[in-house]
Design a protein around this motif. Structure first.
Motif, PDB file in Angstrom:
ATOM      1  N   GLN A 170       0.849  -1.177   0.000  1.00  0.00           N
ATOM      2  CA  GLN A 170       0.000   0.000   0.000  1.00  0.00           C
ATOM      3  C   GLN A 170       0.886   1.228   0.000  1.00  0.00           C
ATOM      4  OE1 GLN A 170      -3.259   0.110  -0.333  1.00  0.00           O
ATOM      5  NE2 GLN A 170      -3.414  -2.121  -0.365  1.00  0.00           N
ATOM      6  N   PRO A 171       0.554   2.300  -0.658  1.00  0.00           N
ATOM      7  CA  PRO A 171      -0.569   2.429  -1.565  1.00  0.00           C
ATOM      8  C   PRO A 171      -0.301   1.704  -2.881  1.00  0.00           C
ATOM      9  CG  PRO A 171       0.719   4.427  -1.618  1.00  0.00           C
ATOM     10  CD  PRO A 171       1.339   3.532  -0.562  1.00  0.00           C
ATOM     11  N   HIS A 213      -4.010   1.798 -12.280  1.00  0.00           N
ATOM     12  CA  HIS A 213      -3.908   3.173 -12.753  1.00  0.00           C
ATOM     13  C   HIS A 213      -4.386   3.275 -14.191  1.00  0.00           C
ATOM     14  CE1 HIS A 213      -0.241   1.739 -14.762  1.00  0.00           C
ATOM     15  NE2 HIS A 213      -0.195   2.878 -15.414  1.00  0.00           N
ATOM     16  N   GLU A 271      -0.266  15.249  -7.008  1.00  0.00           N
ATOM     17  CA  GLU A 271       1.092  15.029  -6.522  1.00  0.00           C
ATOM     18  C   GLU A 271       1.884  14.236  -7.554  1.00  0.00           C
ATOM     19  OE1 GLU A 271       3.347  12.515  -2.962  1.00  0.00           O
ATOM     20  OE2 GLU A 271       1.176  12.363  -3.207  1.00  0.00           O
ATOM     21  N   ARG A 320      -0.401  11.138  -8.474  1.00  0.00           N
ATOM     22  CA  ARG A 320      -1.555  10.739  -7.673  1.00  0.00           C
ATOM     23  C   ARG A 320      -2.516  11.915  -7.592  1.00  0.00           C
ATOM     24  NH1 ARG A 320      -1.766   6.339  -5.073  1.00  0.00           N
ATOM     25  NH2 ARG A 320       0.448   6.165  -4.657  1.00  0.00           N
ATOM     26  N   THR A 321      -3.793  11.640  -7.874  1.00  0.00           N
ATOM     27  CA  THR A 321      -4.821  12.668  -7.803  1.00  0.00           C
ATOM     28  C   THR A 321      -5.071  13.064  -6.345  1.00  0.00           C
ATOM     29  OG1 THR A 321      -6.632  11.087  -7.592  1.00  0.00           O
ATOM     30  CG2 THR A 321      -5.966  11.697  -9.848  1.00  0.00           C
ATOM     31  N   TRP A 356      -7.657  12.718  -4.737  1.00  0.00           N
ATOM     32  CA  TRP A 356      -8.490  11.687  -4.102  1.00  0.00           C
ATOM     33  C   TRP A 356      -7.783  10.334  -4.042  1.00  0.00           C
ATOM     34  CZ3 TRP A 356      -9.517  14.179  -8.654  1.00  0.00           C
ATOM     35  CH2 TRP A 356      -9.448  13.424  -9.806  1.00  0.00           C
ATOM     36  N   GLY A 357      -6.483  10.277  -4.416  1.00  0.00           N
ATOM     37  CA  GLY A 357      -5.673   9.090  -4.203  1.00  0.00           C
ATOM     38  C   GLY A 357      -5.514   8.144  -5.379  1.00  0.00           C
ATOM     39  N   LEU A 386      -3.982   6.619  -8.720  1.00  0.00           N
ATOM     40  CA  LEU A 386      -2.701   6.619  -9.411  1.00  0.00           C
ATOM     41  C   LEU A 386      -2.932   6.807 -10.907  1.00  0.00           C
ATOM     42  CD1 LEU A 386       0.385   6.132  -9.138  1.00  0.00           C
ATOM     43  CD2 LEU A 386      -0.086   3.705  -9.489  1.00  0.00           C
TER      44      LEU A 386
END
Length: 109
Positions: free
Chosen positions: A24-25, A35, A56, A79-80, A82-83, A85
């Motif tokens: 993780q992640p 992704h 990011e 990474r957006t 909201w997480g 990929l």
């Protein structure tokens, strides 16, 4: 690797990673859909726009890997907020070393 093409539209690339650790992640080599990749015309500008939208960058732009791409473009992972990929990639489709007689056609912008 297998490529699913949809006429004159986008393609889906499927990879079978072997002997990779899971963690993780999510990372690109994790099992399952991890992704989505998006072609961009200018990877530097896209990276700047992405970070300005609170995304990011996980890597800096680097040369494409693989026999077909052979360094004719760049990619990066990000990474957006909201997480999720994502991968951004940019390349000159005229420089890809892709067999013209291949049964599966690769999407090119």
């Amino acid at each position: 690797m297998r490529i699913l093409s949809f006429d004159h539209s986008a393609s889906i690339e499927l990879f079978n990673y072997q002997n990779t650790e899971q963690g993780q992640p999510a990372i690109a080599s994790d099992l399952g859909v991890q992704h989505f990749a998006f072609y961009v015309d200018d990877i530097q500008q896209a990276a700047q726009n992405f970070t300005e939208a609170d995304g990011e960058l996980l890597t800096e732009p680097q040369g494409l890997l693989g026999d077909v791409e052979n360094g004719v473009g760049d990619f990066l992972y990000c990474r957006t907020p909201w997480g999720m990929l994502l991968e951004l990639l940019s390349y000159d489709p005229n420089k890809l070393d892709y067999p013209e007689d291949a049964e599966a056609k690769r999407y090119t912008p």
